[in-house]
Design a protein around this motif. Structure first.
Motif, PDB file in Angstrom:
ATOM      1  N   VAL A  94       0.809  -1.225   0.000  1.00 27.40           N
ATOM      2  CA  VAL A  94       0.000   0.000   0.000  1.00 27.40           C
ATOM      3  C   VAL A  94       0.839   1.270   0.000  1.00 27.40           C
ATOM      4  O   VAL A  94       0.323   2.341  -0.374  1.00 27.40           O
ATOM      5  CB  VAL A  94      -0.988   0.016   1.187  1.00 27.40           C
ATOM      6  N   ALA A  95       2.082   1.206   0.424  1.00 28.21           N
ATOM      7  CA  ALA A  95       2.917   2.413   0.450  1.00 28.21           C
ATOM      8  C   ALA A  95       4.379   2.014   0.412  1.00 28.21           C
ATOM      9  O   ALA A  95       4.763   0.944   0.890  1.00 28.21           O
ATOM     10  CB  ALA A  95       2.632   3.254   1.699  1.00 28.21           C
ATOM     11  N   GLN A  96       5.194   2.920  -0.155  1.00 30.34           N
ATOM     12  CA  GLN A  96       6.629   2.663  -0.267  1.00 30.34           C
ATOM     13  C   GLN A  96       7.361   3.996  -0.217  1.00 30.34           C
ATOM     14  O   GLN A  96       6.966   4.965  -0.883  1.00 30.34           O
ATOM     15  CB  GLN A  96       6.962   1.946  -1.580  1.00 30.34           C
ATOM     16  N   GLY A  97       8.413   4.045   0.562  1.00 29.86           N
ATOM     17  CA  GLY A  97       9.294   5.207   0.571  1.00 29.86           C
ATOM     18  C   GLY A  97      10.683   4.817   0.120  1.00 29.86           C
ATOM     19  O   GLY A  97      11.189   3.748   0.475  1.00 29.86           O
ATOM     20  N   PHE A  98      11.308   5.661  -0.695  1.00 28.49           N
ATOM     21  CA  PHE A  98      12.697   5.489  -1.107  1.00 28.49           C
ATOM     22  C   PHE A  98      13.456   6.730  -0.635  1.00 28.49           C
ATOM     23  O   PHE A  98      13.124   7.847  -1.051  1.00 28.49           O
ATOM     24  CB  PHE A  98      12.833   5.399  -2.630  1.00 28.49           C
ATOM     25  N   THR A  99      14.463   6.553   0.210  1.00 21.80           N
ATOM     26  CA  THR A  99      15.269   7.678   0.693  1.00 21.80           C
ATOM     27  C   THR A  99      16.723   7.432   0.332  1.00 21.80           C
ATOM     28  O   THR A  99      17.319   6.437   0.775  1.00 21.80           O
ATOM     29  CB  THR A  99      15.125   7.853   2.212  1.00 21.80           C
ATOM     30  N   ALA A 118       6.894  -2.008  12.745  1.00 22.47           N
ATOM     31  CA  ALA A 118       5.566  -1.671  13.258  1.00 22.47           C
ATOM     32  C   ALA A 118       4.531  -2.623  12.675  1.00 22.47           C
ATOM     33  O   ALA A 118       4.684  -3.136  11.562  1.00 22.47           O
ATOM     34  CB  ALA A 118       5.193  -0.225  12.911  1.00 22.47           C
ATOM     35  N   MET A 119       3.478  -2.850  13.452  1.00 22.12           N
ATOM     36  CA  MET A 119       2.308  -3.570  12.987  1.00 22.12           C
ATOM     37  C   MET A 119       1.108  -2.960  13.694  1.00 22.12           C
ATOM     38  O   MET A 119       1.109  -2.822  14.916  1.00 22.12           O
ATOM     39  CB  MET A 119       2.410  -5.065  13.293  1.00 22.12           C
ATOM     40  N   ARG A 120       0.111  -2.562  12.938  1.00 28.14           N
ATOM     41  CA  ARG A 120      -1.001  -1.829  13.544  1.00 28.14           C
ATOM     42  C   ARG A 120      -2.303  -2.148  12.823  1.00 28.14           C
ATOM     43  O   ARG A 120      -2.306  -2.566  11.662  1.00 28.14           O
ATOM     44  CB  ARG A 120      -0.730  -0.326  13.507  1.00 28.14           C
ATOM     45  N   PRO A 121      -3.421  -1.899  13.513  1.00 25.60           N
ATOM     46  CA  PRO A 121      -4.727  -2.113  12.875  1.00 25.60           C
ATOM     47  C   PRO A 121      -4.937  -1.149  11.707  1.00 25.60           C
ATOM     48  O   PRO A 121      -4.368  -0.059  11.654  1.00 25.60           O
ATOM     49  CB  PRO A 121      -5.731  -1.831  14.003  1.00 25.60           C
ATOM     50  N   HIS A 122      -5.765  -1.582  10.788  1.00 30.91           N
ATOM     51  CA  HIS A 122      -6.137  -0.788   9.613  1.00 30.91           C
ATOM     52  C   HIS A 122      -7.622  -1.024   9.387  1.00 30.91           C
ATOM     53  O   HIS A 122      -8.157  -2.083   9.760  1.00 30.91           O
ATOM     54  CB  HIS A 122      -5.300  -1.243   8.410  1.00 30.91           C
ATOM     55  N   PRO A 166      -5.703   7.260  12.540  1.00 29.27           N
ATOM     56  CA  PRO A 166      -6.183   8.069  11.405  1.00 29.27           C
ATOM     57  C   PRO A 166      -5.348   7.801  10.158  1.00 29.27           C
ATOM     58  O   PRO A 166      -4.159   7.518  10.236  1.00 29.27           O
ATOM     59  CB  PRO A 166      -6.007   9.508  11.893  1.00 29.27           C
ATOM     60  N   ALA A 167      -6.002   7.890   9.020  1.00 24.80           N
ATOM     61  CA  ALA A 167      -5.297   7.684   7.753  1.00 24.80           C
ATOM     62  C   ALA A 167      -4.259   8.783   7.544  1.00 24.80           C
ATOM     63  O   ALA A 167      -4.498   9.944   7.864  1.00 24.80           O
ATOM     64  CB  ALA A 167      -6.291   7.676   6.596  1.00 24.80           C
ATOM     65  N   GLU A 168      -3.093   8.393   7.021  1.00 25.06           N
ATOM     66  CA  GLU A 168      -2.048   9.368   6.747  1.00 25.06           C
ATOM     67  C   GLU A 168      -2.403  10.201   5.514  1.00 25.06           C
ATOM     68  O   GLU A 168      -3.114   9.746   4.614  1.00 25.06           O
ATOM     69  CB  GLU A 168      -0.714   8.658   6.514  1.00 25.06           C
ATOM     70  N   GLN A 169      -1.887  11.410   5.494  1.00 23.05           N
ATOM     71  CA  GLN A 169      -2.112  12.278   4.356  1.00 23.05           C
ATOM     72  C   GLN A 169      -1.396  11.718   3.132  1.00 23.05           C
ATOM     73  O   GLN A 169      -0.241  11.312   3.198  1.00 23.05           O
ATOM     74  CB  GLN A 169      -1.613  13.691   4.644  1.00 23.05           C
ATOM     75  N   GLU A 170      -2.094  11.702   2.003  1.00 19.49           N
ATOM     76  CA  GLU A 170      -1.519  11.171   0.773  1.00 19.49           C
ATOM     77  C   GLU A 170      -0.730  12.253   0.035  1.00 19.49           C
ATOM     78  O   GLU A 170      -0.960  13.449   0.238  1.00 19.49           O
ATOM     79  CB  GLU A 170      -2.632  10.664  -0.144  1.00 19.49           C
ATOM     80  N   PRO A 171       0.201  11.842  -0.820  1.00 20.12           N
ATOM     81  CA  PRO A 171       0.859  12.827  -1.675  1.00 20.12           C
ATOM     82  C   PRO A 171      -0.181  13.550  -2.531  1.00 20.12           C
ATOM     83  O   PRO A 171      -1.158  12.933  -2.985  1.00 20.12           O
ATOM     84  CB  PRO A 171       1.790  11.978  -2.549  1.00 20.12           C
ATOM     85  N   PRO A 172      -0.009  14.837  -2.766  1.00 25.22           N
ATOM     86  CA  PRO A 172      -0.975  15.569  -3.605  1.00 25.22           C
ATOM     87  C   PRO A 172      -0.896  15.120  -5.055  1.00 25.22           C
ATOM     88  O   PRO A 172       0.163  14.714  -5.552  1.00 25.22           O
ATOM     89  CB  PRO A 172      -0.550  17.028  -3.444  1.00 25.22           C
ATOM     90  N   VAL A 245       5.607   7.105  -2.005  1.00 24.89           N
ATOM     91  CA  VAL A 245       4.714   6.481  -2.982  1.00 24.89           C
ATOM     92  C   VAL A 245       3.499   5.904  -2.267  1.00 24.89           C
ATOM     93  O   VAL A 245       3.639   5.247  -1.223  1.00 24.89           O
ATOM     94  CB  VAL A 245       5.436   5.351  -3.754  1.00 24.89           C
ATOM     95  N   ARG A 246       2.319   6.121  -2.847  1.00 20.68           N
ATOM     96  CA  ARG A 246       1.097   5.477  -2.367  1.00 20.68           C
ATOM     97  C   ARG A 246       0.501   4.670  -3.516  1.00 20.68           C
ATOM     98  O   ARG A 246       0.275   5.197  -4.609  1.00 20.68           O
ATOM     99  CB  ARG A 246       0.062   6.507  -1.902  1.00 20.68           C
TER     100      ARG A 246
END
Length: 293
Positions: A94-99, A118-122, A166-172, A245-246
């Motif tokens: 569902v999401a990926q970051g490249f740094t 991390a592991m959390r409810p969705h 809460p859902a994270e803010q998505e890239p615009p 990335v989303r």
């Protein structure tokens, strides 16, 4: 946290293991284990094939998304060997970051490590977050990574205690003035990417396997979609950069989609936004925000 060092098992073996290894119920305390690979060398032929498929030119430096492949086998081994309350097959990226703190050279010897943080409810199940770090072998294990990636996978239907954050803010999304291109993605795109990446998840290979997991047709790999999107920006990004990335609606194969990209002026060269969407604009498959560090 314990460390497992050495070459992970082949991806196909771990996918088969995921079908038979019992899965416990309940949450897992993280981090528990780190999978490490030392002295990793990039296979130039594999890199060349990947670059052709994703739209990158051949250079002496690795493309921004490529180090993800170096840690992906270790990611899969971690997901199978740790007692997560879900199976590997069926996970949705569902999401990926490249740094990238500095470019990695193709000829460089590298150390790669993967851990779950991390592991959390969705609202649709549970999310597990993995971190991949890549360092130059000459730099030693204690220093900051040259490259890191954060991968979030959704286990649909899994249940964990606690409230859903809460859902994270998505890239615009790119604006109305964004440059637009069109991609024709063939029915065999998933099999082609599996060949160069090693990601042989059946959901990407054939429609019958995808239908078993709830999809009408095979899906394009999310990382292929992200890599091809970022390739449009190749040569225009700084050495120290982050891409967020989303992955939105699955990209079912075959498909014809639109790719949008836009530069937003600002400090240090500004930022970039990209998107992949259906031809009619009704479905967004990917959103990306790229910014200097």
């Amino acid at each position: 946290m314990s460390a497992v060092t050495g070459s992970p098992k082949p991806l196909a073996v771990n996918y088969l293991r995921s079908l038979v290894v019992p899965r416990p119920r309940g949450a897992v305390d993280l981090p528990r284990r780190r999978v490490e690979q030392r002295g990793v060398r990039v296979d130039p032929d594999r890199l060349a094939a990947w670059s052709r498929l994703c739209g990158y030119p051949l250079r002496s430096r690795l493309p921004l998304p490529y180090p993800h492949l170096l840690g992906f086998t270790a990611q899969v081994q971690l997901l199978v060997s740790e007692p997560f309350p879900f199976r590997l097959l069926g996970l949705v990226h569902v999401a990926q970051g490249f740094t990238q703190h500095r470019p990695l050279e193709v000829a460089e010897e590298l150390d790669v490590s993967v851990r779950a943080v991390a592991m959390r409810p969705h609202r649709r199940g549970a999310v597990v977050e993995l971190v991949t770090e890549v360092r130059g072998a000459a730099e030693g294990p204690g220093g900051p990574p040259a490259w890191s990636g954060t991968s979030r996978y959704l286990a649909p239907g899994a249940r964990l205690p606690g409230s859903v954050p809460p859902a994270e803010q998505e890239p615009p999304s790119p604006g109305p003035g964004a440059a637009v291109g069109r991609w024709r993605v063939g029915a065999g795109a998933g099999r082609c990417y599996a060949e160069v990446s090693g990601d042989v998840n059946p959901i990407h290979l054939a429609a019958p396997a995808a239908r078993l997991l709830g999809f009408r047709r095979a899906l394009a790999h999310g990382v292929w979609t992200a890599s091809r999107s970022l390739a449009v920006l190749d040569g225009r990004l700084p050495d120290a950069v982050r891409a967020d990335v989303r992955f939105k609606a699955p990209l079912l194969l075959p498909a014809t989609v639109e790719h949008l990209h836009e530069h937003v002026p600002g400090p240090a060269g500004g930022t970039w936004r990209t998107a992949v969407r259906s031809r009619d604009g009704a479905r967004t498959h990917l959103l990306t925000a790229v910014a200097p560090l």
